[in-house]
Design an enzyme around this catalytic site. Structure first.
Site, short mmCIF file in Angstrom:
data_model
loop_
_atom_site.label_atom_id
_atom_site.label_comp_id
_atom_site.label_asym_id
_atom_site.label_seq_id
_atom_site.Cartn_x
_atom_site.Cartn_y
_atom_site.Cartn_z
N LYS A 162 -12.84 2.99 7.73
CA LYS A 162 -12.08 1.80 7.36
C LYS A 162 -10.66 2.20 6.95
O LYS A 162 -10.43 2.73 5.87
CB LYS A 162 -12.72 1.04 6.18
CG LYS A 162 -12.08 -0.33 6.05
CD LYS A 162 -12.21 -0.98 4.69
CE LYS A 162 -11.05 -0.79 3.78
NZ LYS A 162 -9.75 -1.24 4.26
N GLY A 199 -7.56 7.13 -2.22
CA GLY A 199 -6.78 5.95 -2.60
C GLY A 199 -6.45 6.01 -4.07
O GLY A 199 -6.43 7.08 -4.68
N THR A 255 -6.47 5.62 -8.10
CA THR A 255 -7.46 6.02 -9.11
C THR A 255 -8.26 4.82 -9.61
O THR A 255 -9.48 4.90 -9.80
CB THR A 255 -6.77 6.77 -10.27
OG1 THR A 255 -6.27 8.00 -9.74
CG2 THR A 255 -7.74 7.09 -11.40
N GLY A 279 -10.81 3.98 -7.12
CA GLY A 279 -11.84 5.03 -7.17
C GLY A 279 -12.84 4.80 -8.29
O GLY A 279 -14.05 4.98 -8.10
N CYS A 289 0.38 11.57 -2.32
CA CYS A 289 -0.41 11.70 -3.55
C CYS A 289 0.00 12.92 -4.35
O CYS A 289 -0.02 12.91 -5.57
CB CYS A 289 -1.89 11.76 -3.18
SG CYS A 289 -2.20 12.98 -1.92
#
Ligand code: NAD
Length: 481
Positions: free
Chosen positions: A175, A228, A230, A233, A284
């Site tokens: 995805k 992705g 935090t 997550g 990141c």
């Protein structure tokens, strides 16, 4: 307009069952460049069924070496189509074409071919035990792996998950982020062209809150490989608990780039700017906190500011452009909001700070920005901005440099600039970060593990270490008595 794109489920292109679509916007022109299917839970059920069936079909029966050959071929096809796929990456993300064509897409192909080589080299052990038995271990795939990836390096980060998952015999539901779905869909077509059996690689487009959430809760999925934010997550970890999925989380960062007075200062100035402005700062591991020795602070920051002011945003499709468009309107607004917060909290703006344009009056362009006199308590020293904004903080000695570097909820990466080899290793050993770069920044290789300490997540992408996160160990006892 690139037309209307469908979901890849079980080797076939299908519209979403609901018929819903989402626009894809070019952040450099603000134009809608394509529409993609907005998949939801009903489409996901079909993809999971196809991926589960593929586990026991031709893919499950294929030898590891044959699997490796197919994955190698996918890497080859990706390089054959690198011009076109790089163009798509730049169109939906806004990054300079030179970054797409000469860095990201070649690295994505390299990742496929690196793991193609591992496919038939994932081995178990024979274990001496008490008693008369042959005991051995084998590494089995986890089953259906869902890769949920962000918009900053859309295809590369997808390959960090897809390549090891396929090499170890799993099947995959990929995805991509809603802003950047085009290259994942292009990869899906390449997989069909290479002859991957149906259902081995499914590509599902849709929003994070609908499709992403459905993936995380689906009982037919065995693992979530996520990169992705935090906070996303944290939510995934909570939701995945209900079905006890395996998870790996590669999350945000606020990485320190530490410059000691004894460094090669010209190299460090380049490292400081590359560290934050490569990829528009939407990286990141961006070195977003510049920690500078107080004794050289003024001289060093003025050199960084000077270099920054020379960086001008341009048309991402122009091969000469080094600074592209921020990926979306929302992201530009978020970055500008942090600039305002920094000013309000008393940081000194020494370069950039505003939205800009490239003469077209369109596009989400931002000046590269540097703040000096930042204190560790300020918001821009603590929160991930994910844009071209550098926060310079000073330190007085090695211990304070280490303490300030580690004073973060994150621990993804760090840089150290010094000519003193003893100091370099000492500092590297004490930094709480998954990657430490000494006298360089932002370099990667598929053979080197990458991932976070602390709230930057857990698990590792790339390298042989990643193989452990896509396999489970089976112990087999054979009675010889
Ligand atoms: P995001 O968390 O908003 O989205 C990432 C992906 O998750 C997207 O595909 C999104 O659709 C999906 N998603 C969103 N909500 C979801 C939900 N509730 N359930 C399941 N899926 C959901 O992140 P982003 O804005 O796309 O990416 C930027 C972030 O990614 C930054 O924080 C950056 O630091 C991080 N990042 C980390 C790494 C790393 O390796 N550590 C690499 C790149 C980016």
């Amino acid at each position: 307009m690139l037309g209307r794109k469908k979901l890849l489920i079980g080797g076939e292109w299908r519209d979403a069952a609901s018929g819903a679509v989402m626009p894809v916007i070019n952040p450099a022109t603000e134009e809608v460049i394509a529409e993609v299917a907005a998949g939801d839970a009903a489409d996901l059920d079909a993809a999971v069924a196809a991926a589960r069936a593929a586990l026991t079909g031709p893919w499950g029966k294929m030898s590891a070496r044959e699997r490796g050959r197919l994955i190698w071929k996918l890497g080859e096809r990706l390089m054959e189509q690198a011009d076109e796929i790089s163009r798509l990456e730049t169109l939906h993300n806004g990054k300079p074409i030179t970054e797409s064509r000469h860095v990201e897409i070649p690295m994505a192909a390299d990742c496929l071919q690196y793991y193609a080589g591992w496919a038939d080299k994932v081995q178990g052990d024979t274990i001496p035990v008490k008693g008369n038995a042959l005991v051995y271990t084998q590494r089995d795939p986890l089953g259906v792996v869902a890769a949920i990836v962000p918009w900053n390096f859309p295809l590369l980060i997808a390959m960090w998950k897809v390549a090891p998952a396929l090499a170890t015999g799993n099947t995959v539901i990929l995805k991509p982020a809603s802003q950047t779905p085009l290259t994942a869909l292009a990869l899906g077509q390449l997989a069909i062209d290479c002859g991957f059996p149906p259902g081995v690689l499914n590509v599902m487009t849709g929003s994070g809150s609908t499709l992403g959430q459905a993936i995380v809760s689906h009982p037919g999925i065995d693992k979530i490989a996520f990169t992705g934010d935090t906070s996303t997550g944290r939510g995934i970890m909570r939701s995945a608990a209900d079905t006890l999925k395996h998870i790996t989380l590669e999350l945000g960062g606020k990485s320190p780039n530490i410059v000691f007075a004894d460094a090669d200062l010209d190299a460090a100035v380049r490292g400081a700017t590359v560290g934050i402005f490569y990829g528009k700062g939407e990286v990141c591991a961006a070195g977003s906190r510049l920690l500078v020795d107080k004794s050289i602070k003024d001289q060093f920051i003025s050199k960084v500011a000077e270099r920054t002011k020379k960086m001008v945003a341009g048309d991402p499709l122009d091969p000469k452009t080094r600074l592209g468009a921020i990926s979306s309107k929302g992201q530009l607004e978020r970055v500008l909001n942090y600039v305002n917060i920094a000013k309000t909290e008393g940081a000194s703006l020494v370069a950039g700070g505003s939205r800009t344009d490239i003469g077209t009056g369109k596009g989400y362009f931002m000046q590269p920005t540097v703040f000096a006199d930042v204190t560790p308590a300020m918001t821009i020293a603590r929160e991930e901005i994910f844009g071209p904004v550098l926060a310079a903080i000073d330190f007085v000695d090695v211990d304070e440099a280490i303490a300030r570097a580690n004073d973060s909820i994150y621990g993804l990466a760090a840089g150290v600039w010094t000519r003193d080899i003893k100091k370099a290793h000492y500092v590297a050993s004490r930094l709480q970060a998954g990657t430490v770069w000494v006298n360089t920044y932002n370099v990667y290789d598929t053979a080197v593990p990458f991932g976070g300490y602390k709230q930057s997540g857990f698990g590792r992408d790339m390298s042989r270490y990643a193989l452990d996160y896509y396999t489970q160990v089976k112990s087999v006892w054979v009675d010889l008595g």
